[in-house]
Design a protein around this motif. Structure first.
Motif, mmCIF file in Angstrom:
data_model
loop_
_atom_site.group_PDB
_atom_site.id
_atom_site.type_symbol
_atom_site.label_atom_id
_atom_site.label_comp_id
_atom_site.label_asym_id
_atom_site.label_seq_id
_atom_site.Cartn_x
_atom_site.Cartn_y
_atom_site.Cartn_z
ATOM 1 N N LYS A 129 3.259 9.618 -3.192
ATOM 2 C CA LYS A 129 3.778 10.971 -3.363
ATOM 3 C C LYS A 129 5.232 10.805 -3.804
ATOM 4 O O LYS A 129 6.074 10.382 -3.023
ATOM 5 C CB LYS A 129 3.691 11.753 -2.058
ATOM 6 N N THR A 186 -0.374 4.345 -0.873
ATOM 7 C CA THR A 186 -1.239 5.517 -0.801
ATOM 8 C C THR A 186 -0.700 6.508 0.222
ATOM 9 O O THR A 186 -0.465 6.166 1.374
ATOM 10 C CB THR A 186 -2.677 5.105 -0.419
ATOM 11 N N ASP A 187 -0.469 7.724 -0.248
ATOM 12 C CA ASP A 187 0.041 8.839 0.565
ATOM 13 C C ASP A 187 1.433 8.589 1.156
ATOM 14 O O ASP A 187 1.858 9.318 2.050
ATOM 15 C CB ASP A 187 -0.942 9.197 1.686
ATOM 16 N N LYS A 190 4.599 6.352 -13.448
ATOM 17 C CA LYS A 190 3.153 6.183 -13.606
ATOM 18 C C LYS A 190 2.616 5.110 -12.666
ATOM 19 O O LYS A 190 1.542 5.266 -12.078
ATOM 20 C CB LYS A 190 2.811 5.831 -15.054
ATOM 21 N N ALA A 230 2.439 6.559 -9.262
ATOM 22 C CA ALA A 230 1.346 7.532 -9.220
ATOM 23 C C ALA A 230 -0.011 6.826 -9.165
ATOM 24 O O ALA A 230 -0.905 7.255 -8.431
ATOM 25 C CB ALA A 230 1.418 8.454 -10.437
ATOM 26 N N ASN A 231 -0.157 5.746 -9.913
ATOM 27 C CA ASN A 231 -1.406 4.986 -9.885
ATOM 28 C C ASN A 231 -1.664 4.363 -8.519
ATOM 29 O O ASN A 231 -2.808 4.137 -8.145
ATOM 30 C CB ASN A 231 -1.405 3.894 -10.962
ATOM 31 N N LYS A 232 -0.591 4.105 -7.777
ATOM 32 C CA LYS A 232 -0.731 3.578 -6.419
ATOM 33 C C LYS A 232 -0.918 4.714 -5.410
ATOM 34 O O LYS A 232 -0.875 4.507 -4.216
ATOM 35 C CB LYS A 232 0.481 2.727 -6.061
ATOM 36 N N LYS A 233 -1.066 5.938 -5.926
ATOM 37 C CA LYS A 233 -1.312 7.145 -5.132
ATOM 38 C C LYS A 233 -0.155 7.494 -4.189
ATOM 39 O O LYS A 233 -0.349 8.042 -3.115
ATOM 40 C CB LYS A 233 -2.631 7.023 -4.370
ATOM 41 N N ASN A 280 0.853 -1.185 0.000
ATOM 42 C CA ASN A 280 0.000 0.000 0.000
ATOM 43 C C ASN A 280 0.895 1.242 0.000
ATOM 44 O O ASN A 280 1.552 1.535 0.998
ATOM 45 C CB ASN A 280 -0.920 -0.008 1.218
#
Length: 79
Positions: A55, A14-15, A47, A50-53, A12
């Motif tokens: 930063k 994300t963020d 990419k 970025a797709n996995k969100k 994970n």
């Protein structure tokens, strides 16, 4: 190069802040990049992150300025 071999696909991100050191030491003539192959190779990785969100923080260098600021080694032409 589109696979993130060092990261678990289920991780994970994300963020999460990811520092990605990329080799953008490309040939430049008259302020224009003459060979974009190194740039093109890193785009799928960026990419995917970025797709996995994630930063994403990109770091790179151009040339070997020997500790002094020299505009001919600026990354500005690589946009």
């Amino acid at each position: 190069m589109s696979k993130l071999k060092a990261l678990d696909e289920n991780l994970n991100l994300t963020d999460k802040r990811i520092i990605l050191r990329v080799d953008l030491n490309v040939p430049i003539q008259e302020g224009r990049v003459t060979d974009k192959s190194r740039i093109n190779k890193v785009i799928p990785v960026i990419k995917k992150l970025a797709n996995k969100k994630a930063k994403i923080i990109l770091i790179s260098h151009l040339g070997r300025p020997k500790g002094k600021i020299d505009e001919k080694f600026s990354l500005k032409p690589i946009k």
